[in-house]
Write a protein that holds these residues in place. Structure first.
Motif, PDB file in Angstrom:
ATOM      1  N   ASP A  75      -9.487   1.780   5.621  1.00 27.63           N
ATOM      2  CA  ASP A  75      -9.210   2.296   6.959  1.00 27.63           C
ATOM      3  C   ASP A  75      -8.765   1.174   7.884  1.00 27.63           C
ATOM      4  OD1 ASP A  75     -10.570   3.528   9.859  1.00 27.63           O
ATOM      5  OD2 ASP A  75      -9.251   4.750   8.604  1.00 27.63           O
ATOM      6  N   ARG A  76      -9.387   0.056   7.732  1.00 23.75           N
ATOM      7  CA  ARG A  76      -9.041  -1.113   8.539  1.00 23.75           C
ATOM      8  C   ARG A  76      -7.574  -1.485   8.322  1.00 23.75           C
ATOM      9  NH1 ARG A  76      -6.815  -4.350   9.967  1.00 23.75           N
ATOM     10  NH2 ARG A  76      -7.133  -6.400  10.797  1.00 23.75           N
ATOM     11  N   VAL A  77      -7.162  -1.426   7.064  1.00 20.03           N
ATOM     12  CA  VAL A  77      -5.785  -1.800   6.722  1.00 20.03           C
ATOM     13  C   VAL A  77      -4.789  -0.753   7.224  1.00 20.03           C
ATOM     14  CG1 VAL A  77      -4.198  -2.088   4.779  1.00 20.03           C
ATOM     15  CG2 VAL A  77      -6.403  -3.262   4.785  1.00 20.03           C
ATOM     16  N   TYR A  78      -5.146   0.518   7.048  1.00 23.48           N
ATOM     17  CA  TYR A  78      -4.262   1.582   7.526  1.00 23.48           C
ATOM     18  C   TYR A  78      -4.105   1.549   9.042  1.00 23.48           C
ATOM     19  CZ  TYR A  78      -4.291   3.790   2.900  1.00 23.48           C
ATOM     20  OH  TYR A  78      -4.142   4.038   1.567  1.00 23.48           O
ATOM     21  N   ALA A  79      -5.105   1.030   9.712  1.00 21.98           N
ATOM     22  CA  ALA A  79      -5.055   0.964  11.179  1.00 21.98           C
ATOM     23  C   ALA A  79      -3.963   0.028  11.668  1.00 21.98           C
ATOM     24  CB  ALA A  79      -6.416   0.526  11.729  1.00 21.98           C
ATOM     25  N   ASP A  80      -3.449  -0.829  10.780  1.00 24.53           N
ATOM     26  CA  ASP A  80      -2.381  -1.754  11.175  1.00 24.53           C
ATOM     27  C   ASP A  80      -1.008  -1.097  11.244  1.00 24.53           C
ATOM     28  OD1 ASP A  80      -3.682  -4.764   9.529  1.00 24.53           O
ATOM     29  OD2 ASP A  80      -4.023  -3.922  11.523  1.00 24.53           O
ATOM     30  N   GLN A 101       6.979   0.135   5.595  1.00 22.59           N
ATOM     31  CA  GLN A 101       5.902  -0.474   6.370  1.00 22.59           C
ATOM     32  C   GLN A 101       4.551  -0.267   5.674  1.00 22.59           C
ATOM     33  OE1 GLN A 101       3.678  -0.244  10.669  1.00 22.59           O
ATOM     34  NE2 GLN A 101       5.095   1.391  10.178  1.00 22.59           N
ATOM     35  N   ALA A 102       4.325   0.986   5.260  1.00 21.90           N
ATOM     36  CA  ALA A 102       3.036   1.335   4.653  1.00 21.90           C
ATOM     37  C   ALA A 102       2.824   0.546   3.362  1.00 21.90           C
ATOM     38  CB  ALA A 102       2.969   2.832   4.383  1.00 21.90           C
ATOM     39  N   ARG A 103       3.880   0.453   2.598  1.00 24.51           N
ATOM     40  CA  ARG A 103       3.739  -0.251   1.335  1.00 24.51           C
ATOM     41  C   ARG A 103       3.534  -1.744   1.548  1.00 24.51           C
ATOM     42  NH1 ARG A 103       7.555  -2.667  -2.339  1.00 24.51           N
ATOM     43  NH2 ARG A 103       6.735  -2.754  -4.455  1.00 24.51           N
ATOM     44  N   ASN A 104       4.348  -2.333   2.420  1.00 27.23           N
ATOM     45  CA  ASN A 104       4.193  -3.761   2.691  1.00 27.23           C
ATOM     46  C   ASN A 104       2.818  -4.074   3.249  1.00 27.23           C
ATOM     47  OD1 ASN A 104       6.769  -4.338   1.816  1.00 27.23           O
ATOM     48  ND2 ASN A 104       7.692  -4.100   3.839  1.00 27.23           N
ATOM     49  N   ASN A 105       2.353  -3.181   4.091  1.00 25.82           N
ATOM     50  CA  ASN A 105       1.035  -3.325   4.678  1.00 25.82           C
ATOM     51  C   ASN A 105      -0.043  -3.380   3.593  1.00 25.82           C
ATOM     52  OD1 ASN A 105      -0.875  -3.295   6.898  1.00 25.82           O
ATOM     53  ND2 ASN A 105      -1.284  -1.170   6.386  1.00 25.82           N
ATOM     54  N   LEU A 106       0.069  -2.481   2.647  1.00 26.95           N
ATOM     55  CA  LEU A 106      -0.924  -2.412   1.572  1.00 26.95           C
ATOM     56  C   LEU A 106      -0.754  -3.604   0.629  1.00 26.95           C
ATOM     57  CD1 LEU A 106      -3.233  -0.747   0.548  1.00 26.95           C
ATOM     58  CD2 LEU A 106      -1.611   0.813  -0.541  1.00 26.95           C
ATOM     59  N   LEU A 128      -5.717   9.339   8.240  1.00 25.26           N
ATOM     60  CA  LEU A 128      -5.298  10.637   8.762  1.00 25.26           C
ATOM     61  C   LEU A 128      -4.145  10.474   9.748  1.00 25.26           C
ATOM     62  CD1 LEU A 128      -8.800  12.273   9.236  1.00 25.26           C
ATOM     63  CD2 LEU A 128      -6.964  13.183   7.787  1.00 25.26           C
ATOM     64  N   ASP A 129      -4.216   9.464  10.582  1.00 30.71           N
ATOM     65  CA  ASP A 129      -3.120   9.189  11.515  1.00 30.71           C
ATOM     66  C   ASP A 129      -1.830   8.961  10.740  1.00 30.71           C
ATOM     67  OD1 ASP A 129      -5.180   7.177  13.772  1.00 30.71           O
ATOM     68  OD2 ASP A 129      -4.703   9.323  13.798  1.00 30.71           O
ATOM     69  N   SER A 130      -1.950   8.224   9.656  1.00 26.13           N
ATOM     70  CA  SER A 130      -0.798   7.920   8.825  1.00 26.13           C
ATOM     71  C   SER A 130      -0.218   9.186   8.196  1.00 26.13           C
ATOM     72  CB  SER A 130      -1.257   6.941   7.740  1.00 26.13           C
ATOM     73  OG  SER A 130      -0.183   6.515   6.978  1.00 26.13           O
ATOM     74  N   ALA A 131      -1.081  10.022   7.671  1.00 24.75           N
ATOM     75  CA  ALA A 131      -0.633  11.273   7.064  1.00 24.75           C
ATOM     76  C   ALA A 131       0.021  12.171   8.116  1.00 24.75           C
ATOM     77  CB  ALA A 131      -1.809  11.993   6.421  1.00 24.75           C
ATOM     78  N   GLU A 132      -0.584  12.226   9.281  1.00 23.72           N
ATOM     79  CA  GLU A 132      -0.040  13.024  10.377  1.00 23.72           C
ATOM     80  C   GLU A 132       1.356  12.528  10.731  1.00 23.72           C
ATOM     81  OE1 GLU A 132      -1.601  15.640  11.851  1.00 23.72           O
ATOM     82  OE2 GLU A 132      -0.166  16.009  13.458  1.00 23.72           O
TER      83      GLU A 132
END
Lengths: 239, 239
Positions: A75-80, A101-106, A128-132
């Motif tokens: 969750d911490r990582v997705y928050a970025d 972005q999502a992939r690079n982030n991960l 959830l924010d990401s999925a939304e």
DNA sequence: TCTACTTACGAACGCTGTTCGTGTCAAGTA
DNA sequence: TACTTGACACGAACAGCGTTCGTAAGTAGA
């Protein structure tokens, strides 16, 4: 050197040492640093506690168990992630940007992606924010609801799976860079090329293309494949 | 009852008990049974040894370590796949059939798929056979080499990722069936529906479509998406 | 018979996640 | 001020897991 004698109950006794203060956020940030520098397999409660100058048992006042710590890490990582405001005219390019972005982030957190593979349904706030956000982009593209619903699943699986794949090609804790996967893929290429051609004619002949490593080309190919394929499902019916 | 005295070195001494005979194949089959009945997390060297009526240390004469055992397990499972003879007229339907087969094959062993996620490059005999078969089908469809090379990667990732996803929706060791994922998805649907609509308007509104569970519809959707998308890359150029 | 090699396997080790019990501290109450 | 309560801190210990080491047993070959 002879130590000075200690007098019990004497005047002017030195004040008791203050206990250190932990917090869930501190623990998560520390754990993330351990994963970043040493890889997911090096992450354990003792390792995190050591970084914090305490004992593993202390962490349990703030996180229920290691599984919860992993969930919090993700969750911490997705928050970025930064979520784009959907524009129907540009939804497709926005979707691709967001997925990059999502992939690079991960991927920036090395093999943490392996933990993400086991928590694919978004249940934490940031996920959830990401999925939304992803759903909003697909809907902005005018795709039917069910196509978007299934599509967001396929896309998410692909994104996480490629991050896992990427991480398996570099050493734990090693920063991903231009050539970080090259040695590994060179090895695979050699292996493919040395297979018996009568049993594996195509693999042997295509060892080069199979292990081609040109920037993010492979991921970009997948993005186009997915979005072209998704758009092609627009007219699909569901019983 | 008083035990009969034992005479060392006497005539007619009972023959020494024969040591049990293990083999790599026996160990792999036993391990697979443990995964099938109790799930991947229950698989450990002691558990397998127990099933074989021996000690964990005995296994190491046949498998180097647990990682190798997992690799052997996966190869064993991939060996169950039947490879179609490619027909250019029907390559697409054959590809879909093969992928259905591959996924069902993997899913039949519950959460073993999680181990497959960490070994995505085919290096064992059966996995290589499988990759070769998939490549043959894509080439039979007349797709360019590099498109097939990248495509087989994307497709494989999708297949394994969906098997992982599927396994996360049923309990370890539980057979996948028509309704096995329903309770889990019902729970997620309820969760999605209860989220704050001002923050997650689409997820709340689409809780139903997002958690739709109709046979293999979701997987079939993904297959069509992937193959449509792949065909759409036929004209793509690579630098 | 002896030797060498392979296999079998118990005991033990190090590591990991977690619990239990004890101590400390801070806030609230009498 | 003294006492109580709850939250946090954390060492010791436990159970479990992967694996190694040393010893025993069995087999094949000379």
């Amino acid at each position: 050197m002879t130590s000075a004698p200690t007098w019990p109950g004497s005047f002017g006794t030195e004040p008791k040492r203050k206990k250190r203060t932990l917090s869930r956020e501190l623990i998560v940030e520390t754990a993330l640093r351990v994963v970043d520098t040493e890889g997911l397999d090096a992450l354990n409660m003792r390792r995190v506690a050591q970084e914090l100058g305490t004992g593993a048992a202390s962490l349990y006042a703030h996180v229920a168990n290691k599984d919860e710590l992993l969930s919090l890490l993700l969750d911490r990582v997705y928050a970025d992630l930064r979520h784009p405001a959907p524009d129907p005219e540009r939804w497709r390019e926005q979707a691709k940007d967001f997925l990059r972005q999502a992939r690079n982030n991960l991927v920036a957190h090395g093999d943490l992606a392996r933990a993400a593979m086991e928590q694919n349904i978004p249940t934490s706030p940031a996920a959830l924010d990401s999925a939304e956000a992803m759903l909003a982009l697909l809907r902005a593209g005018g795709l039917p609801e069910q196509v978007c619903a299934y599509g967001v699943d396929v896309i998410s699986l692909y994104m996480v799976a490629t991050a896992v794949e990427e991480s398996s090609r570099t050493k734990p804790g090693e920063q991903r860079g231009e050539g970080s996967a090259q040695p590994y893929l060179d090895g695979i290429r050699g292996f493919f090329g040395s297979l018996p051609a009568e049993r594996y004619p195509l693999i042997v002949a295509m060892a080069g293309p199979l292990t081609r490593n040109v920037g993010d080309e492979r991921f970009e190919f997948g993005l186009d494949l997915l979005l072209d394929g998704l758009v092609a499902q627009a007219g699909r019916t569901f019983d």
